[in-house]
Design an enzyme around this catalytic site. Structure first.
Site, PDB file in Angstrom:
ATOM      1  N   CYS A 337       0.838  -1.200   0.000  1.00 44.04           N
ATOM      2  CA  CYS A 337       0.000   0.000   0.000  1.00 44.04           C
ATOM      3  C   CYS A 337       0.875   1.253   0.000  1.00 44.04           C
ATOM      4  O   CYS A 337       1.556   1.537  -0.980  1.00 44.04           O
ATOM      5  CB  CYS A 337      -0.969  -0.038   1.185  1.00 44.04           C
ATOM      6  SG  CYS A 337      -2.383   1.060   0.989  1.00 44.04           S
ATOM      7  N   HIS A 434      -3.633  -5.574   1.426  1.00 46.16           N
ATOM      8  CA  HIS A 434      -3.283  -5.837   2.819  1.00 46.16           C
ATOM      9  C   HIS A 434      -3.776  -7.228   3.216  1.00 46.16           C
ATOM     10  O   HIS A 434      -4.751  -7.730   2.653  1.00 46.16           O
ATOM     11  CB  HIS A 434      -3.950  -4.821   3.743  1.00 46.16           C
ATOM     12  CG  HIS A 434      -3.335  -3.466   3.726  1.00 46.16           C
ATOM     13  ND1 HIS A 434      -2.080  -3.203   4.204  1.00 46.16           N
ATOM     14  CD2 HIS A 434      -3.834  -2.277   3.296  1.00 46.16           C
ATOM     15  CE1 HIS A 434      -1.812  -1.917   4.091  1.00 46.16           C
ATOM     16  NE2 HIS A 434      -2.853  -1.328   3.526  1.00 46.16           N
TER      17      HIS A 434
END
Length: 489
Positions: A337, A434
């Site tokens: 991310c 994630h």
């Protein structure tokens, strides 16, 4: 009309174990056949979870939902504050970002959020046999009492009984409990029906006189003293301060060394939980002022709530130089991310989402560029790791889009689309997903590529820890008295 039983767990301070006690009680009561719903009116955390209804909540509430065997919903945590700087935070209301406010401005406006908080509570209440509510910080922070929606302000608005938790391992638990009693208003003291002593090490009988003294000075009854629960390390940590480093060793005696630079606004670091449990992984968290070790197998750049600011923080520590040296030695680099965004050539913030509009140079280890935009991506995801073909499940929670030549070599296929990027030699990679290390097959394949072996069934271990936590609380607490307090609401 009879109201649904409910109970609010407040604490003498932060990190006294409120979240885990709610999770353990949820699992214990579910095993008794009750429909349990967790609730936290206001949370402050950059460790968020994506819900089935398309929003985000604190990860602790997602764990509590799992303990209660229900799907997480935005109404379990209607106000989530995600710090973006020392003085300001992104404000998430019922799962959606509504503003970024300085602490003083939020203090003035938080009372306006009470109707939304109560609306979410009523929705949760309608689905439950009992609601377990978690406070935030401490009700003793009377300087924050005006307009409070996190502790006594909410307890009063929803007319909830309170049980107060103190952590004896931190020291001063008698003063913490008695001191809380002293600073509260009489009507707030009366709302507290009992207390719990948490995290006791050693012979509990040695504290029996302390319990009696707390009862005498406060008029509250004890529900029990909870011994230290070592298996808490097998559950996701809500706060970065709760992250434990893992220093295991694999079958060869040589663990895979994973280095994680802890940036100032680290976010969604639950990516690290499965790795720290692996016996064959040596997970090291590198703090500000320390160098990245030169013998790392993997440098993992975690998520960030403020990517550009954390990139500047990264450089200020000299980590960009250490990372370049690691890369020259043939080391592997993974960015997730915000960490993925940092690895690229540039990060552009034309709308000033993270500060003033700007474009900054990235670390230059991936041929990609990122543009931050206001269309936030929030989704639960499933797919596969392209290099190994192993299935992965996780979630996305980010601003921005990343494009560039290395995206022609994606790291993941997610829900039928390509995600992430891999360098031409395969040693630098990034993804927006994630939670991918929670997938056992992916984690095993990834560690194998680094010369390691996986020895953990992660989801099984989390479930076992929740069951053990429920057993632990059942044996330590007067559960019938606790239920009686909730039912007398």
């Amino acid at each position: 009309m009879t109201r649904v039983p409910a109970l609010m767990i407040q604490g003498t301070g932060s990190n006294v174990g409120k979240s885990l006690i709610v999770a353990g009680l949820a699992r214990a009561l579910v095993r008794r056949g009750m429909r349990v719903m967790p609730f936290k009116p206001q949370n402050m955390s950059n460790n968020a979870a994506v819900t089935d209804d398309g929003g985000e909540i604190g990860r602790a509430q997602a764990l509590q939902a799992r303990a209660a065997r229900v799907a997480p919903t935005v109404h379990m945590n209607p106000v989530l504050l995600k710090p973006e700087s020392e003085t300001g935070a992104q404000v998430i209301v019922q799962g959606t970002r509504v503003a970024t406010l300085k602490a003083r401005d939020y203090g003035r406006r938080k009372a306006d959020l009470l109707p939304k908080v109560l609306d979410s509570f009523r929705r949760i209440e309608g689905l439950a046999d009992i609601v377990l509510v978690e406070g935030a910080g401490s009700p003793a922070e009377i300087n924050l009492r005006a307009g409070d929606i996190a502790n006594m302000g909410f307890a009063s608005a929803a007319d909830l009984p309170v049980v107060l938790v103190g952590d004896i391992d931190r020291g001063g638990v008698i003063a913490s409990l008695v001191g809380t009693h002293c600073v509260l208003e009489e009507c707030e003291r009366d709302r507290i029906k009992a207390f719990i002593i948490n995290c006791f090490r050693g012979d509990i009988s040695l504290f029996s006189e302390g319990v009696v003294e707390i009862e005498r000075r406060t008029g509250w009854r004890s529900l029990g003293t909870v011994p230290w629960f070592a298996q808490a390390a097998h559950l996701p940590a809500e706060d970065v301060l709760g992250l434990a480093e893992g220093r295991g060793s694999g079958p060869s005696g040589q663990p895979v060394k994973v280095i994680v630079p802890v940036v100032g606004r680290i976010a969604n670091f639950d990516d690290l939980d499965p790795l720290r449990m692996e016996p064959g992984v040596d997970l090291r968290l590198v703090q500000a002022g320390e160098a990245l070790p030169g013998d790392a197998d993997l440098v993992l750049l975690p998520g960030s709530k403020s990517t550009i600011a954390d990139l500047a923080f990264f450089r200020a520590q000299g980590w960009d130089i250490d990372l370049a040296a690691h890369r020259r030695r043939g080391g592997t680099v993974l960015g997730l991310c915000g960490g993925y965004q940092m690895l690229g050539r540039t990060i552009a913030d034309p709308d000033g989402l993270e500060g003033k509009p700007d474009t900054v140079a990235g670390l230059g280890l991936l041929e990609v560029e990122t543009v931050l935009r206001d269309d936030k991506t929030l989704s639960i995801t499933h797919g596969r790791h392209i290099a190994t073909g192993t299935p992965v499940s996780g979630y996305e929670i980010h601003l921005g889009r990343t494009r560039g030549a290395d995206c022609a070599r994606p790291m993941m296929e997610i829900d039928g689309r390509m995600d992430g990027a891999v360098s031409a030699d395969g040693l630098v990679m990034g993804s927006y997903m994630h939670g991918l290390f929670g997938s056992d097959a992916f984690r095993a394949g990834f560690l194998k590529s680094l010369g390691g072996v996986s020895g953990v069934a992660y989801e099984t271990r989390v479930e076992a820890a929740l069951e053990a936590l429920a057993d632990h609380l059942e044996s330590a607490l007067d559960m019938e008295a606790l239920l009686a307090i909730a039912r007398a609401r």
